[in-house]
Design an enzyme around this catalytic site. Structure first.
Site, short mmCIF file in Angstrom:
data_model
loop_
_atom_site.label_atom_id
_atom_site.label_comp_id
_atom_site.label_asym_id
_atom_site.label_seq_id
_atom_site.Cartn_x
_atom_site.Cartn_y
_atom_site.Cartn_z
CB CYS A 114 -0.95 0.01 1.20
SG CYS A 114 -1.98 -1.44 1.28
CG HIS A 255 -3.09 3.35 2.33
ND1 HIS A 255 -3.61 2.97 1.11
CD2 HIS A 255 -3.16 2.25 3.13
CE1 HIS A 255 -3.98 1.70 1.18
NE2 HIS A 255 -3.72 1.25 2.38
CG ASN A 285 -6.48 -1.02 1.56
OD1 ASN A 285 -5.81 -0.61 0.61
ND2 ASN A 285 -5.94 -1.49 2.66
N1 COA Z 1 -18.48 -8.36 9.95
C1 COA Z 1 -18.94 -8.59 11.19
N2 COA Z 1 -18.13 -8.90 12.23
C2 COA Z 1 -16.82 -8.99 11.96
C3 COA Z 1 -16.27 -8.76 10.69
C4 COA Z 1 -17.17 -8.45 9.66
N3 COA Z 1 -16.76 -8.19 8.41
N4 COA Z 1 -14.94 -8.91 10.75
C5 COA Z 1 -14.64 -9.21 12.02
N5 COA Z 1 -15.77 -9.26 12.74
C6 COA Z 1 -15.92 -9.55 14.17
C7 COA Z 1 -14.72 -10.26 14.72
O1 COA Z 1 -14.83 -11.64 14.50
C8 COA Z 1 -14.80 -9.91 16.18
O2 COA Z 1 -15.75 -10.74 16.79
P1 COA Z 1 -15.49 -11.34 18.26
O3 COA Z 1 -15.36 -10.11 19.14
O4 COA Z 1 -16.69 -12.15 18.50
O5 COA Z 1 -14.20 -12.10 18.14
C9 COA Z 1 -15.38 -8.49 16.16
O6 COA Z 1 -15.99 -8.32 14.88
C10 COA Z 1 -14.36 -7.41 16.38
O7 COA Z 1 -13.27 -7.68 15.53
P2 COA Z 1 -11.98 -6.81 15.59
O8 COA Z 1 -10.96 -7.41 14.70
O9 COA Z 1 -11.64 -6.57 17.02
O10 COA Z 1 -12.53 -5.46 14.98
P3 COA Z 1 -11.77 -4.10 14.82
O11 COA Z 1 -12.52 -3.03 15.51
O12 COA Z 1 -10.30 -4.23 15.10
O13 COA Z 1 -11.94 -3.84 13.27
C11 COA Z 1 -10.70 -4.06 11.21
C12 COA Z 1 -11.45 -4.76 12.34
C13 COA Z 1 -10.13 -5.09 10.28
C14 COA Z 1 -11.72 -3.18 10.47
C15 COA Z 1 -9.60 -3.17 11.81
O14 COA Z 1 -8.82 -3.94 12.71
C16 COA Z 1 -8.71 -2.60 10.78
O15 COA Z 1 -9.13 -1.77 9.99
N6 COA Z 1 -7.44 -2.96 10.78
C17 COA Z 1 -6.48 -2.43 9.84
C18 COA Z 1 -6.71 -3.04 8.51
C19 COA Z 1 -5.97 -2.36 7.44
O16 COA Z 1 -6.11 -1.20 7.27
N7 COA Z 1 -5.20 -3.12 6.71
C20 COA Z 1 -4.49 -2.67 5.59
C21 COA Z 1 -3.35 -1.83 5.95
S1 COA Z 1 -2.63 -1.28 4.51
#
Ligand code: COA
Length: 328
Positions: A114, A255, A285
């Protein structure tokens, strides 16, 4: 001393829109969860048979038109991507042929995930500044739909396809163009965001393909925290290095991974969200395509004016990060 400037930009997004509502029929998710956790409402998906190079060519044509140049005036093509049409040859060579760039041009791909566009901007500007290349075409492009695990709700809701391009050349106008960059990488975090199989360390097998291990795997929470920290540091470091204050930046083009990451950056830098260009809600993304797509939209919608100081800031698999200051 002449400076390296962006002479034109262009972008392309495939027609097909995949909404959160549609995704919630494919995996156990909801529009509300995706919007509140990431800010994403929809993303674009390449048409069947539409390759990464095809999207790159569309964005490149628009950038050339914007710069008032023809393909036969280009002597350097650099494509930033993690989803090339094939491992060999490079996407840049395919783009060269499809666009009609002369055979005397240097063409290669660059993989910084990215952060790819910021890395490629630094590379291209250095090559043009050397005087050995005159007009460079720089493209950030991804077909992430081809490497997303459509059964993994933790990743498939986040990514999309698209392309953005810029033409770089020299200008004698004082104070314009690329002021500087700050690039870096935390290689120890490689496994936090990767495609585990299909490379030389672990070639694909029928079992690994059935387990979809040739698709993106990510530890979202850890990546989130590192993304905010690295982008904040990359932004602060470059401001300090080139003696600017954050409030001198008229527009940050970050980004586009997650609206919450951009909001955290806005808070840390104490710069209001109005100074950040955001289109993650429409594209998700798009990795290396995200910054050039945003940059092109920002220019076309009048968000960047002559004399403005802009900052590009990125983070991605590697884990790479980078920032760039550009005066228009
Ligand atoms: N829909 C519904 N629930 C979902 C889900 C989805 N698409 N994806 C995950 N969950 C659930 C998880 O299983 C978890 O459930 P649990 O509490 O029962 O285990 C819950 O939602 C919370 O998940 P969590 O991973 O803690 O959520 P979060 O607030 O950290 O958000 C992301 C998840 C991926 C959106 C966030 O971590 C993120 O944006 N990370 C960076 C990703 C990124 O930018 N990557 C590229 C970098 S270049």
């Amino acid at each position: 001393m002449p400076s390296t400037v962006i002479l034109g930009t262009g972008s392309y997004a495939p027609e097909r829109i995949l909404s959160n509502a549609e995704l919630s029929k494919m995996v156990d998710t909801s529009d509300e969860w995706i919007r509140t956790r990431s800010g994403i409402r929809e993303r674009r998906i390449a048409a069947p048979g539409e390759a990464t190079s095809d999207m790159a060519v569309q964005a490149a044509k628009r950038a050339l038109l914007d710069a008032g140049l023809k393909a036969d005036e280009i002597d350097l093509v650099v494509v930033a991507t993690v989803t090339p049409d094939m491992l060999m040859p490079s996407c840049a060579c395919l783009v060269q042929h499809k666009l009609g760039v002369p055979t005397s041009a240097a063409c290669f791909d660059l993989n910084a995930a990215c952060s790819g566009f910021v890395y490629a901007l630094d590379t291209v500007c250095a090559m043009v500044a050397s005087g050995r290349y005159k007009k460079a075409l720089l493209i950030g492009v991804e077909k992430l739909s081809a490497v997303v695990d459509w059964q993994d709700r933790t990743t498939c809701v986040l990514f999309g396809d698209g392309a953005g391009a810029a033409v770089v050349g020299l200008s004698s106008e004082e104070g314009k163009g690329l002021i500087g960059t700050r690039l870096g990488s935390f290689g120890e975090g490689a496994e936090l965001l990767h495609i585990p199989r299909g490379g030389t360390s672990a070639p694909s097998t029928p079992e690994s393909i059935a387990a979809r291990d040739h698709c993106i795997r990510m530890k979202g929470k850890e990546v989130f925290k590192l993304a905010v920290r690295a982008m904040d540091e990359a932004a602060r470091d470059i401001l300090e290095q080139y003696h600017f204050r954050a409030d001198q930046i008229s527009l940050v083009i970050p980004h586009q991974a997650n609206l919450r990451i951009i909001e955290a950056l806005s808070e840390y830098l104490e710069l209001p969200m109005e100074r950040f260009f955001v289109n993650v809600e429409r594209y998700g993304n798009t990795s290396a395509a995200s910054i050039p797509l945003a940059l092109d939209e920002a220019r076309r919608t009048g968000r960047i004016k002559s004399g403005d100081l802009t900052m590009l800031v990125a983070f991605g698999a590697g884990l790479t990060y980078g920032s760039a200051l550009v005066r228009w």
